[in-house]
Design an enzyme around this catalytic site. Structure first.
Site, mmCIF file in Angstrom:
data_model
loop_
_atom_site.group_PDB
_atom_site.id
_atom_site.type_symbol
_atom_site.label_atom_id
_atom_site.label_comp_id
_atom_site.label_asym_id
_atom_site.label_seq_id
_atom_site.Cartn_x
_atom_site.Cartn_y
_atom_site.Cartn_z
ATOM 1 N N ASP A 417 0.826 -1.203 0.000
ATOM 2 C CA ASP A 417 0.000 0.000 0.000
ATOM 3 C C ASP A 417 0.865 1.259 0.000
ATOM 4 O O ASP A 417 2.045 1.226 0.353
ATOM 5 C CB ASP A 417 -0.904 -0.018 1.236
ATOM 6 C CG ASP A 417 -2.212 0.726 1.021
ATOM 7 O OD1 ASP A 417 -2.282 1.551 0.086
ATOM 8 O OD2 ASP A 417 -3.162 0.488 1.785
ATOM 9 N N GLU A 420 2.973 5.473 -3.650
ATOM 10 C CA GLU A 420 3.236 6.708 -4.416
ATOM 11 C C GLU A 420 4.522 7.412 -3.960
ATOM 12 O O GLU A 420 5.234 7.912 -4.830
ATOM 13 C CB GLU A 420 2.047 7.682 -4.294
ATOM 14 C CG GLU A 420 0.729 7.120 -4.740
ATOM 15 C CD GLU A 420 0.032 6.309 -3.637
ATOM 16 O OE1 GLU A 420 0.415 6.456 -2.460
ATOM 17 O OE2 GLU A 420 -0.863 5.534 -3.968
ATOM 18 N N ASP A 490 -8.091 4.719 -3.350
ATOM 19 C CA ASP A 490 -9.168 4.912 -2.375
ATOM 20 C C ASP A 490 -10.255 5.799 -2.969
ATOM 21 O O ASP A 490 -10.367 6.990 -2.643
ATOM 22 C CB ASP A 490 -8.606 5.532 -1.097
ATOM 23 C CG ASP A 490 -7.533 4.665 -0.454
ATOM 24 O OD1 ASP A 490 -7.488 3.459 -0.763
ATOM 25 O OD2 ASP A 490 -6.745 5.186 0.348
#
Length: 824
Positions: A417, A420, A490
């Site tokens: 997760d 980025e 998300d």
């Protein structure tokens, strides 16, 4: 003076050299322009791949490319001079260089222009990159006015075609930035700069620009004018895709979050009791405990290790949880018992691991000493957590050293997760922080690639018995070689956002990365009060869920306090429950087809989710659609993206707009691409292509059309992927054209396929003679089915659909690996 000597010496017949402004090389040529002075190289990596590098310095700067792993192969190039231009032809394309200006033009073997640089389209503006001299660098091209282009990663714009857009290329949650576009003409352009960049398309030019660079560096890809050809070039250049295990193609249950082993295993129990197929379940964050202990990669949350009465352990209780709460005596005493229980019940476990660490973790302390933390604020807020530096090999080694604890516990997959990574309250100075490979600004978008590289390479070094499977929130070109797929981040639960995810995923796959998915139902459910019993949310969730059946990964997920297990939507006989179970069962029915698509991705550089430009490039209506696609080359999917039977009213409450949702039926518009006939999956009725139609769409189905000539191998009813052998498959033939399909099989979860241990069986349909040919089986592997039955059915109106096992097949044949011919 330079203009006077340009090409002073005529091109010699041996083409050994041209003049001081152009020098022939083994892979293309070097050049220097006149005014302004600009140096550059044309480098053929293959007949279909050419690299163009331009730089203001005397020598080509040293430069690291993260996606590119191919080295130039020997290419036969023919050269031709015409005044100031030099043409280099490889057989697949011609690259024409204007030596005076440095402008490059690309043409196909028929002489048709594919793409051309803009005159004076390469620009360098000097700047400082922390402590080194650098440039802001850009390259501009001229496209045809109506030319459609795609790619650029995963955007949330809702657009399939990227013309007339301005896009800031800096990875963030829900936006994956890849400086690559591809054209309806069948070429691709990759701008090889991993730093923070921009893409711009106006009526006057199409350009890439990067904040930091030492040169203009891009690759032009063209093979045969098709998107399949371009994607084959991408995989050749950046690496072949890896095979995912069969179990990953089943159904996944996931939410934020299961708060104990008892809760997670209880969900698995419920699915098994209700006979709802399931193969994957996910342990999301905070199994490690509080935010200060973020991503410790150990089960330290006292609820997971049965230490709620231990004062020392309670310091790790997740932020916001009540330390005085008491729970029933736990069924599972340890995480190890949880993992074993999941496996005993024929499921697999994915676990969340992040690219950042909290200040209490051992990883944080070691990385800090190594100067391998990027010290800007990341998630969770105000926790003191920081991302690590994946560009530092020692840091990647450390990451695996701690992660190996979970690998030894037999965790099956990694949810990597925030790759980025999350960047909260960003400051300009944050991008000047130094990584092992330079400023964060200069390498930013390659972060997820190097992070997933570290996990993949370390796990492969340990064992090849279990395939690496990583679900990562961000991505970059070349991601496919590291056993990774991305999801769309998300996203909010809404109809508009649902529709946006379709072109987002399709454009991502056009970047050559074949595996992608989205949170089914959306992640944030606040527009429906985080209530899965809200009837308006239920319709949205069901439609999103139906679409998920036709993604590479079918994974349910949501954010707390929403809950999303199927039994929470009702019981058998309730439409929201029945519709979801129906799609899960269809997913498992399609497994032989889906796994064969997975095999084609690896063996033939295939693509599972296929934008219509891949198969209907000459149908202008089709290539501009943003809400339909092909799942494989056979199934046209049209997700339903607007409410038909419910609506939201005051305070986000939901109401129905029909007396009985289960019995309602409203039309949905579908475009059927021209050039073929289409068979309705649910009715077996044939419809001519090249037209818009209205398809009645009850809440429990979505429009699905099978391309005429398709052959679908379909499996038995099962509760998990390997419950039954594929020794009695239905072979469903959709008439109206000739066609073929290749059934791929291997050992389902190891890397022996890389050693050739897999088999293929080709099915060919001759429509005129109504003849099916099953070819000799090719390849073999241990425990391969050497004898099996195929139940063959010609799908026609009046017969049952292929959704469930065919009750009365037209013919049944026994197959032992030798060619069979069957007349129907």
């Amino acid at each position: 003076m330079r203009k006077e000597i340009l090409f002073l010496t005529a091109l010699a017949s041996c083409l050994s050299s041209f003049s001081q402004t152009f020098e022939k090389t083994a892979q293309g040529g070097k050049f220097q322009t006149a005014q302004p002075t600009l140096n550059g190289e044309v480098i053929f990596y293959s007949p279909s791949i050419v690299r163009i590098v331009k730089y203001p310095s005397a020598e080509m700067p040293e430069k690291k490319s993260y996606p590119i792993i191919k080295t130039p192969e020997k290419v036969e190039i023919s050269y031709k001079q015409n005044g100031n231009t030099v043409s280099m032809t490889s057989g697949k394309m011609t690259v024409t260089l204007d030596v005076a200006t440095g402008k490059v033009t690309y043409t196909d073997p028929q002489g048709e222009t594919l793409l051309k640089e803009k005159v004076e389209g390469t620009n360098f503006i000097p700047r400082k990159d922390v402590n080194r001299d650098a440039y802001t660098v850009s390259q501009a091209f001229s496209l045809e006015p109506e030319e459609a282009i795609y790619g650029l990663g995963q955007r949330q714009s809702g657009a399939m075609n990227h013309r007339n857009q301005q896009i800031h290329l800096s990875n963030g949650n829900t936006n994956i930035c890849i400086p690559y576009f591809t054209s309806e003409k069948g070429y691709g352009v990759y701008w090889d700069n991993p730093g923070i960049s921009d893409f711009s398309d106006t009526p006057y030019e199409t350009s890439f620009s990067s904040q930091v660079g030492l040169c203009s560096d891009y690759y032009f890809l063209y093979k045969d004018g098709t998107q399949d050809g371009v994607i084959a070039c991408i995989r050749d250049l950046t690496g072949k895709a890896t095979m995912f295990p069969l179990w990953t193609m089943g159904y996944w249950q996931c939410r934020e979050r299961y708060k104990s082993p008892d809760e997670l295993c209880g969900v698995l129990d419920k699915y098994r009791k209700l006979q709802i197929p399931l193969d994957g379940i996910v342990q999301d964050w905070q199994y490690w405990g509080c935010d200060s202990n973020w991503n410790a990669m150990k089960f330290m949350n006292p609820r997971y290790i049965n230490k709620m009465d231990d004062k020392e352990a309670l310091r790790y209780l997740p932020n916001g949880e009540d330390k005085n709460a008491r729970y029933p005596k736990p069924r599972f005493k340890s995480p190890e018992e949880m993992v074993e229980y999941v496996h005993q019940h024929n499921a697999h476990l994915m676990i969340s691991v992040w690219a950042s660490f909290g200040p209490w973790t051992d990883q944080f302390k070691e990385l800090d000493k190594m100067d391998a933390l990027l010290k800007f604020e990341t998630w969770p807020p105000k926790s003191g957590a920081h991302p690590y530096d994946p560009f530092n090999k020692d840091a990647r080694d450390l990451y695996w050293r701690y992660l190996s604890h979970l690998h030894k516990m037999n965790i099956d997959a990694w949810w990597t997760d925030s790759t980025e990574p999350d960047h909260l309250n960003p400051k300009e100075s944050d991008f000047d922080l130094m990584t092992a490979d330079g400023s964060f600004r200069s390498v930013h978008n390659a972060f997820p690639l190097t992070h997933n590289q570290g996990i993949y390479e370390h796990q492969r070094a340990v064992s090849d018995e279990k395939r690496v499977f990583q679900m990562t929130r961000s991505g970059y070109l070349g991601q496919q070689r590291y056993g990774a797929l991305s999801w769309s981040g998300d996203v909010v639960s809404s109809w508009d956002v649902l529709r946006q995810q379709i072109p987002a995923g399709l454009n991502y796959t056009l970047c050559g990365i074949p595996f992608w998915n989205t949170d089914l139902g959306g992640f944030f459910g606040w527009e429906y009060n985080n209530d899965c019993t809200n009837v308006a949310y239920q319709e949205l969730h069901v439609r999103w869920f139906q679409w998920g059946c036709f993604m590479p990964l079918m994974r349910n997920h949501c954010s707390s306090p929403m809950m999303n297990e199927i039994d929470l939507f009702g019981k058998e006989g309730d439409w929201a429950y029945d519709a979801q179970k129906r799609m899960i069962e269809l997913r498992y029915r399609l497994l032989p087809y889906i796994y064969s698509l997975d095999g084609a991705v690896v063996q033939e550089d295939g693509t599972m989710m296929r934008p219509l430009v891949m198969d209907f490039a000459h149908d202008r209506k089709a290539i501009l659609l943003d809400d339909e696609y092909m799942f494989g080359k056979n199934i046209l999917v049209c997700p339903v993206t607007e409410p038909l039977y419910t609506k939201k009213v005051e305070k986000n409450k939901g109401v129905t707009t029909v007396p009985d949702v289960a019995k309602a039926s409203a039309p949905v518009e579908v475009y059927l691409p021209k050039g073929t006939k289409w068979i309705d999956f649910w009715t077996n009725e044939t419809v001519e292509g090249g037209q818009h139609i209205k398809r009645e769409c009850p809440v429990d189905i979505l429009p699905l059309y099978i391309k005429a000539g398709s052959i679908l191998p379909l499996g038995p009813k099962v509760q998990y992927t390997t419950e039954k052998k594929w020794d009695n498959l239905d072979i469903c033939i959709y008439p109206g054209a000739n066609g073929e399909f290749v059934l791929y099989e291997d050992e389902f979860d190891n890397y022996n396929y890389e050693k050739g241990m897999f088999s293929t069986i080709k099915f060919s349909w001759d429509d005129a003679s109504r003849t099916l040919t099953i070819s000799d089986r090719k390849g073999e592997f241990p425990k391969m089915l050497k004898r099996r039955s195929f139940r063959i059915t010609l799908m026609q109106p009046g017969k049952q659909s292929a959704e469930t096992v065919i009750v009365s097949a037209d013919k049944k044949v026994n197959y032992s690996g030798k060619k069979l011919t069957i007349k129907l």
